[in-house]
Structure formats: C-alpha cells, structure tokens
Scaffold this motif. Structure first.
Motif, PDB file in Angstrom:
ATOM      1  N   GLY A 164       0.692  -1.682   0.041  1.00 48.22           N
ATOM      2  CA  GLY A 164       0.015   0.430   0.033  1.00 48.22           C
ATOM      3  C   GLY A 164       0.689   1.353  -0.088  1.00 48.22           C
ATOM      4  O   GLY A 164       1.185   2.202  -0.601  1.00 48.22           O
ATOM      5  N   ILE A 165       2.158   1.002   0.960  1.00 50.72           N
ATOM      6  CA  ILE A 165       2.746   2.396   0.655  1.00 50.72           C
ATOM      7  C   ILE A 165       3.867   2.400  -0.952  1.00 50.72           C
ATOM      8  O   ILE A 165       4.042   3.669  -1.345  1.00 50.72           O
ATOM      9  CB  ILE A 165       3.924   2.292   1.837  1.00 50.72           C
ATOM     10  N   TYR A 166       4.118   1.589  -0.689  1.00 46.09           N
ATOM     11  CA  TYR A 166       4.238   1.745  -2.750  1.00 46.09           C
ATOM     12  C   TYR A 166       4.050   2.135  -3.515  1.00 46.09           C
ATOM     13  O   TYR A 166       4.018   3.284  -4.360  1.00 46.09           O
ATOM     14  CB  TYR A 166       4.712   0.278  -2.865  1.00 46.09           C
ATOM     15  N   HIS A 167       2.627   2.135  -3.050  1.00 51.89           N
ATOM     16  CA  HIS A 167       0.804   2.726  -4.177  1.00 51.89           C
ATOM     17  C   HIS A 167       1.044   3.577  -4.808  1.00 51.89           C
ATOM     18  O   HIS A 167       0.959   4.454  -5.046  1.00 51.89           O
ATOM     19  CB  HIS A 167       0.159   1.761  -4.657  1.00 51.89           C
ATOM     20  N   TYR A 168       1.177   4.232  -3.123  1.00 50.11           N
ATOM     21  CA  TYR A 168       0.737   5.786  -2.317  1.00 50.11           C
ATOM     22  C   TYR A 168       1.729   6.412  -3.142  1.00 50.11           C
ATOM     23  O   TYR A 168       1.956   7.544  -3.491  1.00 50.11           O
ATOM     24  CB  TYR A 168       0.398   5.997  -0.758  1.00 50.11           C
ATOM     25  N   PHE A 169       3.349   6.282  -3.177  1.00 49.53           N
ATOM     26  CA  PHE A 169       4.246   6.372  -3.358  1.00 49.53           C
ATOM     27  C   PHE A 169       4.866   7.155  -4.391  1.00 49.53           C
ATOM     28  O   PHE A 169       4.955   7.781  -5.315  1.00 49.53           O
ATOM     29  CB  PHE A 169       5.614   6.113  -2.595  1.00 49.53           C
ATOM     30  N   GLN A 170       4.628   6.056  -5.441  1.00 53.17           N
ATOM     31  CA  GLN A 170       4.564   5.739  -6.977  1.00 53.17           C
ATOM     32  C   GLN A 170       3.059   6.365  -7.346  1.00 53.17           C
ATOM     33  O   GLN A 170       3.318   7.617  -8.510  1.00 53.17           O
ATOM     34  CB  GLN A 170       3.598   4.469  -7.370  1.00 53.17           C
ATOM     35  N   GLN A 171       1.835   6.557  -6.744  1.00 51.51           N
ATOM     36  CA  GLN A 171       0.346   7.912  -7.365  1.00 51.51           C
ATOM     37  C   GLN A 171       1.212   8.941  -6.897  1.00 51.51           C
ATOM     38  O   GLN A 171       0.392  10.275  -7.589  1.00 51.51           O
ATOM     39  CB  GLN A 171      -0.294   7.038  -6.320  1.00 51.51           C
ATOM     40  N   ARG A 172       2.061   9.319  -5.755  1.00 51.45           N
ATOM     41  CA  ARG A 172       2.476  10.844  -5.171  1.00 51.45           C
ATOM     42  C   ARG A 172       3.317  11.224  -6.875  1.00 51.45           C
ATOM     43  O   ARG A 172       3.433  11.930  -6.887  1.00 51.45           O
ATOM     44  CB  ARG A 172       2.596  10.659  -4.403  1.00 51.45           C
ATOM     45  N   ARG A 178       3.288  14.361  -9.536  1.00 48.26           N
ATOM     46  CA  ARG A 178       4.098  15.216  -9.174  1.00 48.26           C
ATOM     47  C   ARG A 178       4.540  16.041 -10.245  1.00 48.26           C
ATOM     48  O   ARG A 178       5.085  17.112 -11.720  1.00 48.26           O
ATOM     49  CB  ARG A 178       5.045  14.565  -8.077  1.00 48.26           C
ATOM     50  N   GLN A 179       4.296  14.310 -11.408  1.00 49.16           N
ATOM     51  CA  GLN A 179       5.335  14.957 -13.015  1.00 49.16           C
ATOM     52  C   GLN A 179       4.509  15.072 -13.508  1.00 49.16           C
ATOM     53  O   GLN A 179       4.379  15.747 -14.752  1.00 49.16           O
ATOM     54  CB  GLN A 179       5.815  13.110 -12.945  1.00 49.16           C
ATOM     55  N   ALA A 180       3.107  14.538 -13.283  1.00 44.17           N
ATOM     56  CA  ALA A 180       1.493  15.052 -14.001  1.00 44.17           C
ATOM     57  C   ALA A 180       1.709  17.383 -14.138  1.00 44.17           C
ATOM     58  O   ALA A 180       1.680  17.909 -15.265  1.00 44.17           O
ATOM     59  CB  ALA A 180       0.222  14.457 -13.313  1.00 44.17           C
ATOM     60  N   ALA A 181       1.982  17.285 -12.873  1.00 41.68           N
ATOM     61  CA  ALA A 181       1.794  18.661 -12.131  1.00 41.68           C
ATOM     62  C   ALA A 181       3.379  19.880 -12.931  1.00 41.68           C
ATOM     63  O   ALA A 181       2.706  20.439 -13.435  1.00 41.68           O
ATOM     64  CB  ALA A 181       2.387  19.101 -10.907  1.00 41.68           C
ATOM     65  N   GLU A 182       4.070  18.567 -13.148  1.00 40.00           N
ATOM     66  CA  GLU A 182       5.335  19.228 -14.429  1.00 40.00           C
ATOM     67  C   GLU A 182       4.766  19.584 -14.920  1.00 40.00           C
ATOM     68  O   GLU A 182       5.205  20.324 -15.949  1.00 40.00           O
ATOM     69  CB  GLU A 182       6.904  18.406 -13.315  1.00 40.00           C
ATOM     70  N   GLU A 183       4.864  18.475 -16.019  1.00 36.01           N
ATOM     71  CA  GLU A 183       4.353  18.638 -17.424  1.00 36.01           C
ATOM     72  C   GLU A 183       3.635  19.562 -17.213  1.00 36.01           C
ATOM     73  O   GLU A 183       4.163  20.555 -18.316  1.00 36.01           O
ATOM     74  CB  GLU A 183       4.271  17.186 -17.480  1.00 36.01           C
TER      75      GLU A 183
END
Length: 95
Positions: free
Chosen positions: A71-79, A83-88
C-alpha cells in the motif's frame, strides 16, 4: 542450532504432529503407546492448538506487513505520478 524431531500420531484417520519430541527416533507407534489407546491427551491437544494459533498469528502478521508495504509503495508511486503530471502541466503552460 537445535534440531527438533517431529513425531506423528495417528488417531481416527487424522494426523497430529507433535513437534519438539525429546526422542528423535520416536515413531508413530511409540508416540501412540505413550498416549495410551491412541488417544491424544488434553495437554497434547492444547499444545497443538497453541502452536497452530501461534503459527497463524505469525502468518497474519507477516502478510499484514506485506500488504502495508504494498500500500505504501502504491501511494508513493501515485504521488510521484501526480508530481510529474503537475511538472508537465507547468512546463507546457510556460511554452
């Protein structure tokens, strides 16, 4: 490292595993003779229940830790994806 012997007790078609038998050469017939009439004692059943309960709790603890880490891995992956979408979006708005 201490080696534990495993002795099997057959009772009414069911197998009871008696862990930690002091005699490493104990066979099913020897164990059955010591229990008298192939009937497991209350202490043996209580020990079996305790060991089964302990093992199941250990498995649940390990599996719970695994689920938590996934669950933590998926949370950080989604986060990171957000962030990449916001940067783009920022860079496409600047151009």
């Amino acid at each position: 490292m201490e080696s534990r012997s495993v002795a099997w007790l057959e009772y009414s078609g069911c197998n009871f595993c008696l862990l930690g038998s002091s005699d490493s050469s104990a066979s099913a017939s020897q164990v059955a003779r010591t229990t008298g009439d192939k009937m497991p004692t209350g202490k043996q059943l209580a020990d079996l229940g305790y060991k089964t309960f302990s093992a199941s709790m250990m498995l649940l603890t390990v599996y719970g830790g695994y689920l938590c880490s996934v669950g933590i891995y998926h949370y950080f992956q989604q986060r990171r994806a957000q962030r990449q979408a916001a940067e783009e979006q920022k860079t496409s708005g600047i151009l």
